[in-house]
Design a protein around this motif. Structure first.
Motif, short mmCIF file in Angstrom:
data_model
loop_
_atom_site.label_atom_id
_atom_site.label_comp_id
_atom_site.label_asym_id
_atom_site.label_seq_id
_atom_site.Cartn_x
_atom_site.Cartn_y
_atom_site.Cartn_z
N LYS A 1 0.81 -1.25 -0.01
CA LYS A 1 0.06 0.04 0.07
C LYS A 1 0.90 1.40 -0.10
O LYS A 1 1.72 1.21 0.59
N LYS A 2 0.42 2.29 -0.67
CA LYS A 2 1.20 3.47 -0.83
C LYS A 2 0.81 4.29 0.25
O LYS A 2 -0.35 4.54 0.67
N VAL A 3 1.89 4.90 0.99
CA VAL A 3 1.79 5.92 1.84
C VAL A 3 1.85 7.48 1.66
O VAL A 3 2.70 7.71 0.94
N ASP A 4 0.49 8.10 1.60
CA ASP A 4 0.54 9.43 1.32
C ASP A 4 1.46 10.30 2.27
O ASP A 4 1.39 10.10 3.40
N THR A 5 1.92 11.11 1.74
CA THR A 5 3.01 12.39 2.52
C THR A 5 2.02 13.63 2.35
O THR A 5 2.09 14.10 1.11
N ILE A 6 1.97 14.38 3.57
CA ILE A 6 1.35 15.50 3.54
C ILE A 6 2.32 16.49 3.93
O ILE A 6 2.77 16.37 5.22
#
Length: 123
Positions: A70-75
């Motif tokens: 799963k891709k981890v979103d970076t904010i």
């Protein structure tokens, strides 16, 4: 106990079961004498939990493999308007003093003598 009291909030400790009831909560807690049910008519409230409140969910191997892919979103924090500046300052860090080595006593009479005469904790 002091913080909820200063805010005027009710508090229940060692909750083993919590249920929503009529805009408040009903808490079952364990005591030395058995179980006790406490009704809190309105929220907010402070509730501390017992270990038996929830059953842990253990990860299965297929779900672990899915999570790895799963891709981890970076904010960026700036886009959220969050202040990340530290509001405290570390003045000093040190190791605690070494404890004295304990001693072995032969019997209860020797223990009582040391507590009375050396430690001064018994009169």
């Amino acid at each position: 106990p002091k913080k909820p009291a200063s805010m005027g909030w009710p508090q229940v400790t060692f909750a083993a079961n919590v249920e929503a009831k009529d805009g408040g909560i009903q808490v079952e807690r364990e005591t030395d004498a058995g179980t006790e049910t406490i009704n809190i008519p309105s929220l907010p409230a402070v509730v501390t939990c017992d270990l038996r409140l929830n059953e842990p969910r253990y990860a299965t191997l297929p779900n672990i493999m899915k999570a790895k892919k799963k891709k981890v979103d970076t904010i960026d924090a700036d886009s959220l308007g969050v202040d990340l500046e530290a509001h405290n300052e570390v003045l000093e860090v040190f190791e605690p003093a070494q404890r004295k080595e304990g001693i072995m006593v032969e019997d209860i009479d020797q223990l009582l003598d040391k507590l009375k005469n050396e430690a001064g904790v018994l009169a």
